[in-house]
Motif scaffolding. Sequence first.
Motif, PDB file in Angstrom:
ATOM      1  N   THR A 100       0.851  -1.190   0.000  1.00  0.00           N
ATOM      2  CA  THR A 100       0.000   0.000   0.000  1.00  0.00           C
ATOM      3  C   THR A 100       0.885   1.237   0.000  1.00  0.00           C
ATOM      4  O   THR A 100       1.852   1.312   0.776  1.00  0.00           O
ATOM      5  CB  THR A 100      -0.904   0.013   1.249  1.00  0.00           C
ATOM      6  OG1 THR A 100      -1.656  -1.211   1.299  1.00  0.00           O
ATOM      7  CG2 THR A 100      -1.855   1.188   1.222  1.00  0.00           C
ATOM      8  N   LEU A 101       0.559   2.203  -0.844  1.00  0.00           N
ATOM      9  CA  LEU A 101       1.293   3.465  -0.857  1.00  0.00           C
ATOM     10  C   LEU A 101       0.868   4.284   0.354  1.00  0.00           C
ATOM     11  O   LEU A 101      -0.295   4.673   0.478  1.00  0.00           O
ATOM     12  CB  LEU A 101       1.004   4.236  -2.144  1.00  0.00           C
ATOM     13  CG  LEU A 101       1.664   5.612  -2.250  1.00  0.00           C
ATOM     14  CD1 LEU A 101       3.182   5.497  -2.303  1.00  0.00           C
ATOM     15  CD2 LEU A 101       1.143   6.353  -3.486  1.00  0.00           C
ATOM     16  N   ALA A 102       1.806   4.543   1.273  1.00  0.00           N
ATOM     17  CA  ALA A 102       1.492   5.309   2.481  1.00  0.00           C
ATOM     18  C   ALA A 102       1.562   6.806   2.212  1.00  0.00           C
ATOM     19  O   ALA A 102       0.695   7.568   2.638  1.00  0.00           O
ATOM     20  CB  ALA A 102       2.444   4.933   3.606  1.00  0.00           C
ATOM     21  N   LYS A 103       2.607   7.245   1.496  1.00  0.00           N
ATOM     22  CA  LYS A 103       2.781   8.672   1.215  1.00  0.00           C
ATOM     23  C   LYS A 103       3.875   8.843   0.173  1.00  0.00           C
ATOM     24  O   LYS A 103       4.588   7.891  -0.165  1.00  0.00           O
ATOM     25  CB  LYS A 103       3.159   9.437   2.487  1.00  0.00           C
ATOM     26  CG  LYS A 103       4.487   9.009   3.089  1.00  0.00           C
ATOM     27  CD  LYS A 103       4.807   9.814   4.345  1.00  0.00           C
ATOM     28  CE  LYS A 103       6.129   9.363   4.965  1.00  0.00           C
ATOM     29  NZ  LYS A 103       6.513  10.206   6.110  1.00  0.00           N
ATOM     30  N   ILE A 104       3.976  10.064  -0.333  1.00  0.00           N
ATOM     31  CA  ILE A 104       5.082  10.441  -1.213  1.00  0.00           C
ATOM     32  C   ILE A 104       5.763  11.659  -0.600  1.00  0.00           C
ATOM     33  O   ILE A 104       5.111  12.660  -0.287  1.00  0.00           O
ATOM     34  CB  ILE A 104       4.606  10.761  -2.642  1.00  0.00           C
ATOM     35  CG1 ILE A 104       3.917   9.537  -3.267  1.00  0.00           C
ATOM     36  CG2 ILE A 104       5.792  11.208  -3.514  1.00  0.00           C
ATOM     37  CD1 ILE A 104       3.359   9.775  -4.660  1.00  0.00           C
ATOM     38  N   ASP A 105       7.065  11.540  -0.395  1.00  0.00           N
ATOM     39  CA  ASP A 105       7.862  12.653   0.112  1.00  0.00           C
ATOM     40  C   ASP A 105       8.509  13.372  -1.073  1.00  0.00           C
ATOM     41  O   ASP A 105       9.175  12.739  -1.904  1.00  0.00           O
ATOM     42  CB  ASP A 105       8.948  12.154   1.069  1.00  0.00           C
ATOM     43  CG  ASP A 105       8.369  11.614   2.367  1.00  0.00           C
ATOM     44  OD1 ASP A 105       7.312  12.101   2.794  1.00  0.00           O
ATOM     45  OD2 ASP A 105       8.986  10.708   2.958  1.00  0.00           O
ATOM     46  N   TRP A 106       8.307  14.679  -1.130  1.00  0.00           N
ATOM     47  CA  TRP A 106       8.814  15.498  -2.230  1.00  0.00           C
ATOM     48  C   TRP A 106       9.917  16.422  -1.727  1.00  0.00           C
ATOM     49  O   TRP A 106       9.725  17.139  -0.741  1.00  0.00           O
ATOM     50  CB  TRP A 106       7.694  16.349  -2.825  1.00  0.00           C
ATOM     51  CG  TRP A 106       6.585  15.560  -3.456  1.00  0.00           C
ATOM     52  CD1 TRP A 106       5.535  14.965  -2.824  1.00  0.00           C
ATOM     53  CD2 TRP A 106       6.411  15.291  -4.851  1.00  0.00           C
ATOM     54  NE1 TRP A 106       4.714  14.343  -3.739  1.00  0.00           N
ATOM     55  CE2 TRP A 106       5.231  14.526  -4.987  1.00  0.00           C
ATOM     56  CE3 TRP A 106       7.138  15.629  -6.000  1.00  0.00           C
ATOM     57  CZ2 TRP A 106       4.765  14.091  -6.226  1.00  0.00           C
ATOM     58  CZ3 TRP A 106       6.673  15.202  -7.233  1.00  0.00           C
ATOM     59  CH2 TRP A 106       5.498  14.431  -7.342  1.00  0.00           C
ATOM     60  N   SER A 107      11.043  16.422  -2.396  1.00  0.00           N
ATOM     61  CA  SER A 107      12.116  17.379  -2.157  1.00  0.00           C
ATOM     62  C   SER A 107      12.128  18.304  -3.367  1.00  0.00           C
ATOM     63  O   SER A 107      12.334  17.861  -4.498  1.00  0.00           O
ATOM     64  CB  SER A 107      13.458  16.651  -2.019  1.00  0.00           C
ATOM     65  OG  SER A 107      14.515  17.570  -1.927  1.00  0.00           O
ATOM     66  N   MET A 108      11.877  19.600  -3.125  1.00  0.00           N
ATOM     67  CA  MET A 108      11.528  20.508  -4.218  1.00  0.00           C
ATOM     68  C   MET A 108      12.704  21.266  -4.846  1.00  0.00           C
ATOM     69  O   MET A 108      12.517  22.078  -5.739  1.00  0.00           O
ATOM     70  CB  MET A 108      10.469  21.494  -3.736  1.00  0.00           C
ATOM     71  CG  MET A 108       9.186  20.810  -3.280  1.00  0.00           C
ATOM     72  SD  MET A 108       8.478  19.665  -4.500  1.00  0.00           S
ATOM     73  CE  MET A 108       8.092  20.791  -5.839  1.00  0.00           C
ATOM     74  N   GLY A 109      13.923  21.000  -4.388  1.00  0.00           N
ATOM     75  CA  GLY A 109      15.087  21.605  -5.023  1.00  0.00           C
ATOM     76  C   GLY A 109      15.424  22.998  -4.547  1.00  0.00           C
ATOM     77  O   GLY A 109      16.388  23.602  -5.022  1.00  0.00           O
ATOM     78  N   ASP A 110      14.635  23.522  -3.605  1.00  0.00           N
ATOM     79  CA  ASP A 110      14.916  24.844  -3.030  1.00  0.00           C
ATOM     80  C   ASP A 110      15.149  24.741  -1.527  1.00  0.00           C
ATOM     81  O   ASP A 110      15.108  25.736  -0.809  1.00  0.00           O
ATOM     82  CB  ASP A 110      13.766  25.818  -3.309  1.00  0.00           C
ATOM     83  CG  ASP A 110      12.439  25.352  -2.705  1.00  0.00           C
ATOM     84  OD1 ASP A 110      12.365  24.191  -2.235  1.00  0.00           O
ATOM     85  OD2 ASP A 110      11.480  26.137  -2.700  1.00  0.00           O
ATOM     86  N   CYS A 116       3.178  14.157   1.200  1.00  0.00           N
ATOM     87  CA  CYS A 116       1.790  14.104   0.738  1.00  0.00           C
ATOM     88  C   CYS A 116       1.237  12.696   0.916  1.00  0.00           C
ATOM     89  O   CYS A 116       1.829  11.728   0.437  1.00  0.00           O
ATOM     90  CB  CYS A 116       1.700  14.514  -0.727  1.00  0.00           C
ATOM     91  SG  CYS A 116       2.323  16.188  -1.041  1.00  0.00           S
ATOM     92  N   THR A 117       0.104  12.611   1.599  1.00  0.00           N
ATOM     93  CA  THR A 117      -0.561  11.327   1.756  1.00  0.00           C
ATOM     94  C   THR A 117      -1.210  10.959   0.430  1.00  0.00           C
ATOM     95  O   THR A 117      -1.976  11.728  -0.119  1.00  0.00           O
ATOM     96  CB  THR A 117      -1.625  11.399   2.862  1.00  0.00           C
ATOM     97  OG1 THR A 117      -0.988  11.802   4.073  1.00  0.00           O
ATOM     98  CG2 THR A 117      -2.288  10.056   3.067  1.00  0.00           C
ATOM     99  N   GLY A 118      -0.885   9.792  -0.083  1.00  0.00           N
ATOM    100  CA  GLY A 118      -1.479   9.356  -1.335  1.00  0.00           C
ATOM    101  C   GLY A 118      -0.796   9.957  -2.550  1.00  0.00           C
ATOM    102  O   GLY A 118       0.240  10.611  -2.450  1.00  0.00           O
ATOM    103  N   PRO A 119      -1.395   9.761  -3.729  1.00  0.00           N
ATOM    104  CA  PRO A 119      -0.741  10.108  -4.988  1.00  0.00           C
ATOM    105  C   PRO A 119      -0.829  11.559  -5.392  1.00  0.00           C
ATOM    106  O   PRO A 119      -0.194  11.984  -6.361  1.00  0.00           O
ATOM    107  CB  PRO A 119      -1.480   9.230  -6.008  1.00  0.00           C
ATOM    108  CG  PRO A 119      -2.840   9.046  -5.421  1.00  0.00           C
ATOM    109  CD  PRO A 119      -2.636   9.001  -3.933  1.00  0.00           C
ATOM    110  N   GLY A 120      -1.608  12.392  -4.679  1.00  0.00           N
ATOM    111  CA  GLY A 120      -1.792  13.776  -5.085  1.00  0.00           C
ATOM    112  C   GLY A 120      -2.974  13.925  -6.025  1.00  0.00           C
ATOM    113  O   GLY A 120      -3.564  12.939  -6.474  1.00  0.00           O
TER     114      GLY A 120
END
Length: 193
Positions: A100-110, A116-120
């Motif tokens: 199960t996908l729990a979350k996605i962690d985003w590193s935005m380059g700045d 984010c919980t789920g796929p967005g």
Amino acid sequence: MKLLICQGGGALQGWPRVVFTPNGQPVAVPQVSPAELAEQAISAMGLSAPDIRLAPPADSPHGATIGFPVWMWTARREATVGPITRTASAGSITVTATATLAKIDWSMGDGATTSCTGPGTEFSDEQAGQPSPTCGHVYQRLVAGGVAGINATSRWEIRWSGGGQSAFRTLALTSSARLPVREIRTLNTRGPR
């Protein structure tokens, strides 16, 4: 000494096992453990890192604008958002694993990160200028070189059971994208009085 050739069953179908038996005495054929079968089931899932989608898109000639919302999400496929279940068997043992996908962690380059919980939420044109309801970012300054290196890491939770055993594990898969970041400057001028 006798030579026995045993054929594997289930997930090991067609895999011969050669066993030498002294004086024709029976010998136990090594069994596959439930944990090994769980790894087979997990491998069969083909789990994937996020299939990154951005608004504005990464291939946009202008990219993101400082002070305006950026939307982030992953394309929705079984391998990128789940949940996904697979089984593996050998002899009388069957193991079932579910990811199960729990979350996605985003590193935005700045220097900013967001989880984010789920796929967005997928962007649509009528939402232009509005922030994402589930997964977004606003650049506050220019980034080095004018292009943000974005990393998105899927955090999968995997549970399996079978053969009288069960376990839980996590898996992290990362993909990358690049997004230009620009600044819009306005100049106010007064006409003649």
